[in-house]
Design a protein around this motif. Structure first.
Motif, PDB file in Angstrom:
ATOM      1  N   MET A  43     -50.067  42.486  29.183  1.00  0.00           N
ATOM      2  CA  MET A  43     -49.658  41.309  28.495  1.00  0.00           C
ATOM      3  C   MET A  43     -50.198  41.208  27.229  1.00  0.00           C
ATOM      4  O   MET A  43     -51.325  41.692  26.992  1.00  0.00           O
ATOM      5  CB  MET A  43     -50.722  39.979  29.208  1.00  0.00           C
ATOM      6  CG  MET A  43     -50.502  38.653  28.765  1.00  0.00           C
ATOM      7  SD  MET A  43     -51.152  37.291  29.658  1.00  0.00           S
ATOM      8  CE  MET A  43     -49.921  37.246  30.969  1.00  0.00           C
ATOM      9  N   THR A  44     -49.239  40.776  26.246  1.00  0.00           N
ATOM     10  CA  THR A  44     -49.628  40.914  24.926  1.00  0.00           C
ATOM     11  C   THR A  44     -50.323  39.768  24.431  1.00  0.00           C
ATOM     12  O   THR A  44     -50.320  38.474  25.264  1.00  0.00           O
ATOM     13  CB  THR A  44     -48.173  40.862  24.037  1.00  0.00           C
ATOM     14  OG1 THR A  44     -47.519  39.779  24.300  1.00  0.00           O
ATOM     15  CG2 THR A  44     -47.557  42.041  24.412  1.00  0.00           C
ATOM     16  N   PRO A  45     -51.057  39.643  23.347  1.00  0.00           N
ATOM     17  CA  PRO A  45     -51.962  38.626  22.961  1.00  0.00           C
ATOM     18  C   PRO A  45     -50.838  37.286  22.507  1.00  0.00           C
ATOM     19  O   PRO A  45     -51.383  36.153  22.830  1.00  0.00           O
ATOM     20  CB  PRO A  45     -52.378  39.005  21.564  1.00  0.00           C
ATOM     21  CG  PRO A  45     -52.673  40.439  21.745  1.00  0.00           C
ATOM     22  CD  PRO A  45     -51.220  40.953  22.544  1.00  0.00           C
ATOM     23  N   SER A  46     -49.509  37.573  22.058  1.00  0.00           N
ATOM     24  CA  SER A  46     -48.831  36.417  21.928  1.00  0.00           C
ATOM     25  C   SER A  46     -48.173  35.700  23.086  1.00  0.00           C
ATOM     26  O   SER A  46     -48.157  34.612  23.370  1.00  0.00           O
ATOM     27  CB  SER A  46     -47.549  36.898  21.039  1.00  0.00           C
ATOM     28  OG  SER A  46     -46.888  37.816  21.687  1.00  0.00           O
ATOM     29  N   SER A  47     -48.313  36.721  24.347  1.00  0.00           N
ATOM     30  CA  SER A  47     -47.644  35.961  25.656  1.00  0.00           C
ATOM     31  C   SER A  47     -49.007  35.204  26.165  1.00  0.00           C
ATOM     32  O   SER A  47     -48.602  34.392  27.006  1.00  0.00           O
ATOM     33  CB  SER A  47     -47.222  36.938  26.433  1.00  0.00           C
ATOM     34  OG  SER A  47     -47.977  38.017  26.820  1.00  0.00           O
TER      35      SER A  47
END
Length: 54
Positions: free
Chosen positions: A1-5
Motif C-alpha cells: 500500500m502506498t502512502p497516498s492510497s
C-alpha cells in the motif's frame, strides 16, 4: 500500500481497504481513521516519507 492510497483510505473512511493491511482488523482500521483523518486532511508531514506496507 502506498502512502497516498493509505491516506485516501483514511480520508474516505474506507475500513475495507485498511483491513487488507496485515495485522489490521476492523477496530484498528476504525481507530486509524478516527485518529489520523484530521491530521491527513491538514497535510501531515509524515506522508512525505515513503512508507510501504506489505
Amino acid at each position: 500500500m502506498t502512502p497516498s492510497s493509505f491516506a485516501l483510505a483514511v480520508i474516505t473512511d474506507n475500513v475495507a481497504t485498511l483491513t487488507k493491511i496485515p495485522g489490521v482488523g476492523k477496530k484498528t482500521a476504525q481507530r486509524l481513521i478516527l485518529e489520523l483523518k484530521d491530521k491527513i486532511k491538514t497535510g501531515a508531514p509524515f506522508l512525505s516519507a515513503p512508507v510501504f506496507i506489505h
